[in-house]
Design an enzyme around this catalytic site. Sequence first.
Site, PDB file in Angstrom:
ATOM      1  N   ARG A   1      35.832  67.963  57.293  1.00 44.57           N
ATOM      2  CA  ARG A   1      36.627  68.091  56.052  1.00 44.57           C
ATOM      3  C   ARG A   1      38.101  68.141  56.457  1.00 44.57           C
ATOM      4  NH1 ARG A   1      32.194  71.903  54.627  1.00 44.57           N
ATOM      5  NH2 ARG A   1      31.345  71.315  52.597  1.00 44.57           N
TER       6      ARG A   1
ATOM      7  N   HIS B   1      42.371  79.810  55.982  1.00 39.73           N
ATOM      8  CA  HIS B   1      42.315  79.739  57.450  1.00 39.73           C
ATOM      9  C   HIS B   1      41.510  80.887  58.044  1.00 39.73           C
ATOM     10  CE1 HIS B   1      44.823  78.590  61.230  1.00 39.73           C
ATOM     11  NE2 HIS B   1      43.531  78.402  61.376  1.00 39.73           N
TER      12      HIS B   1
ATOM     13  N   ASN C   1      26.440  69.864  47.241  1.00 39.60           N
ATOM     14  CA  ASN C   1      27.205  70.891  46.510  1.00 39.60           C
ATOM     15  C   ASN C   1      27.757  70.306  45.208  1.00 39.60           C
ATOM     16  OD1 ASN C   1      26.828  72.210  48.933  1.00 39.60           O
ATOM     17  ND2 ASN C   1      28.911  71.905  49.633  1.00 39.60           N
ATOM     18  N   ASP C   2      28.486  69.213  45.347  1.00 39.54           N
ATOM     19  CA  ASP C   2      29.052  68.601  44.142  1.00 39.54           C
ATOM     20  C   ASP C   2      27.975  67.918  43.305  1.00 39.54           C
ATOM     21  OD1 ASP C   2      31.814  69.130  43.860  1.00 39.54           O
ATOM     22  OD2 ASP C   2      32.177  67.980  45.685  1.00 39.54           O
TER      23      ASP C   2
ATOM     24  N   GLU D   1      27.808  62.192  45.766  1.00 38.61           N
ATOM     25  CA  GLU D   1      27.968  63.554  45.250  1.00 38.61           C
ATOM     26  C   GLU D   1      28.286  63.573  43.765  1.00 38.61           C
ATOM     27  OE1 GLU D   1      31.104  65.632  47.321  1.00 38.61           O
ATOM     28  OE2 GLU D   1      32.420  63.890  47.323  1.00 38.61           O
TER      29      GLU D   1
ATOM     30  N   CYS E   1      24.984  66.486  53.809  1.00 38.98           N
ATOM     31  CA  CYS E   1      25.989  67.374  54.419  1.00 38.98           C
ATOM     32  C   CYS E   1      26.359  68.549  53.518  1.00 38.98           C
ATOM     33  CB  CYS E   1      27.236  66.595  54.812  1.00 38.98           C
ATOM     34  SG  CYS E   1      28.127  65.920  53.409  1.00 38.98           S
TER      35      CYS E   1
ATOM     36  N   ARG F   1      35.888  62.729  57.051  1.00 35.45           N
ATOM     37  CA  ARG F   1      36.022  62.421  55.615  1.00 35.45           C
ATOM     38  C   ARG F   1      37.501  62.380  55.239  1.00 35.45           C
ATOM     39  NH1 ARG F   1      33.304  66.415  51.387  1.00 35.45           N
ATOM     40  NH2 ARG F   1      35.173  67.632  51.812  1.00 35.45           N
TER      41      ARG F   1
HETATM   42  C1  PEP Z   1      29.417  68.531  48.892  1.00 34.63           C
HETATM   43  O1  PEP Z   1      29.960  68.374  47.799  1.00 34.63           O
HETATM   44  O2  PEP Z   1      28.210  68.772  49.043  1.00 34.63           O
HETATM   45  C2  PEP Z   1      30.225  68.456  50.135  1.00 34.63           C
HETATM   46  C3  PEP Z   1      29.680  68.472  51.314  1.00 34.63           C
HETATM   47  O3  PEP Z   1      31.563  68.393  49.979  1.00 34.63           O
HETATM   48  P1  PEP Z   1      32.482  69.661  49.663  1.00 34.63           P
HETATM   49  O4  PEP Z   1      31.634  70.888  49.745  1.00 34.63           O
HETATM   50  O5  PEP Z   1      33.566  69.616  50.674  1.00 34.63           O
HETATM   51  O6  PEP Z   1      32.955  69.363  48.279  1.00 34.63           O
HETATM   52 MG    MG Z   2      31.955  67.525  47.660  1.00 35.22          MG
END
Ligand code: PEP
Ligand code: MG
Length: 578
Positions: A295, A188, A458-459, A435, A506, A334
């Site tokens: 998120r 947080h 990211n993933d 992802e 994203c 999401r």
């Molecule tokens: C990602 O994986 O790029 C993504 C936006 O989701 P998170 O970072 O919440 O896993």
């Molecule tokens: Mg992700």
Amino acid sequence: MKIYHGKSVSQGIAVGNAFIVNHNEKPIIPKIKITKEEKVHSWARFETALSDVTEYYKTLKEGSNKEQSDIIDTYLMMLSDATFITQIKEEFDNSKYNLEFCVKQCTDDMASHMRSYGDSYFADRANDIEDVFGRVILSLLGKTSENLDDISENSIVFAENLSTSEAMTLFKNHVQGIVLKEGGVSSHISIIARTYGIPALVGVENPCEIVDNGNPIVLDAIKSIIVINPDKMTLFDYSKKVEELKNKQIELDKYRTKKGQTKDGTTIRIYANISSLEEAEIAKQEGADGIGLFRTEFLFMNNEESVKMATENEQFKVYSEVLKLMEEKPVTIRTLDCGGDKITSFNEILTSEEKNPLLGCRAIRFCLKRPDIFKTQLRALYRASVNGNLKILLPMVTNFSQVTQTRNLIKEIQAELDAENLPYNKDVKLGIMIETPCAAIMADDLSRTCDFFSIGSNDLTQYLIAVDRENTTVSDLYSELNPSVLRTIAWVSWVAKTTKTPISVCGEMASRTEMIKYLLTFGIRDLSVSPRSISSIKEMLANCTISELSELESNCLINKTIVKPAYEMLKKIDKTGK
Ligand code: PEP
Ligand code: MG
């Protein structure tokens, strides 16, 4: 001069003086026998302390946003709870001991009673009551809580951890930076720090012992270091850097009201990634075109990052507020992305222990195994859909069936809402995160089952390169500019174009100005980014032309891969309608 390292959870540079918030120095509450006459005076002191603390929270509420103000309202309700106050009075009247001791005893009893329900909602309220009446006790003892109200603007706070209300007091008093032992990127305090643009480091060992109050400090949350007692040269260099960053921000602020547009006139829509209503407010101020990624994990987390089962009504309230705030602008929410590296304590309610959680029962996999949790969220989302322009996004999709199973649950929910005469929007778009390598490769097939794609770079990077995004030992291997990632994104964007599936990116890649040009080259026109980076992205776009980017395509070696021929084939299929 001494240098310590931590983990940056909110970027920036701050120069100031150390201010230690040491919760270990708990006040000693005396237990003293008192006479009847003393009791009369004591109760008047209690009333004064109650009104002082009430006044404190009312002042804190001024200028706070909706989410903060709701928390403070709960505190104010506790302070005026006649039943609890009567309970304290009775305890005090019947006891031989001093008031501070009796208030502490009643507060402890009430908190442990609440915790005994074993319900996270009541556990939170137990923390609240300890927080609020802890202040009353401090006031009775003639102390203020950590003296946070007196903090000067140039302070850099050092603490093991901070409560939400402490964080709110600090941000209101414009502290320069925060150094903590506890917390992670998704805790947080880190989220609030990022939202307010306050540099913060976590993971620093014994933060209250490495400094003395008032020590000159440089907090560099770009390089993730703290310099204690910097020498003159270091201080001079950093003061200059802070000045430069401030001037840069003033320059960037003029982009808030402008549209995202390249020099040669191509519109780029810039949405925001958020985790709370508070961040939605910042996104709006920063001029976001909507919310590209909400998120929702955060709603399921306690401060300590343990699981909290958000009820349908709690979720409905937050989703509705965000939708109303953004008016007609799209808000992509999401569904719960738990497991893996996020709120791992969800593992406690998984069926079995996981040896490899990143490849385990996370996100949509978890939700489909726990339709009770998933349906509660989908019901909250559908009920909230009448309040704005909602889109629903599914995380970690790897096959067709996960989307069709979700659609079936949505049909059930719609039937329930019809039966209950509750209104909802019948045309909420359902999208999927791309992802995983599997979703990317199968994007053409998956496009037939969903309404839009959102690339989670990211993933996608983590799974394509097989490199844990949290593991610092292998972080040199983690790069979105790895050709495998670029080619994959190129492929998915081509599929999106051919199948007319709306697409956005994203992941963090979309927030980084040096990487956006690749996304533009591949035809991406919608980005969802961290709210504080919106202006710098608009500035970057205003200085680039789409035509000068085309060279990048060949630099990514796309022509030499199977991607281009496959794309050509797709175009043919599209034309012949097969
Ligand atoms: C990602 O994986 O790029 C993504 C936006 O989701 P998170 O970072 O919440 O896993
Ligand atoms: Mg992700």
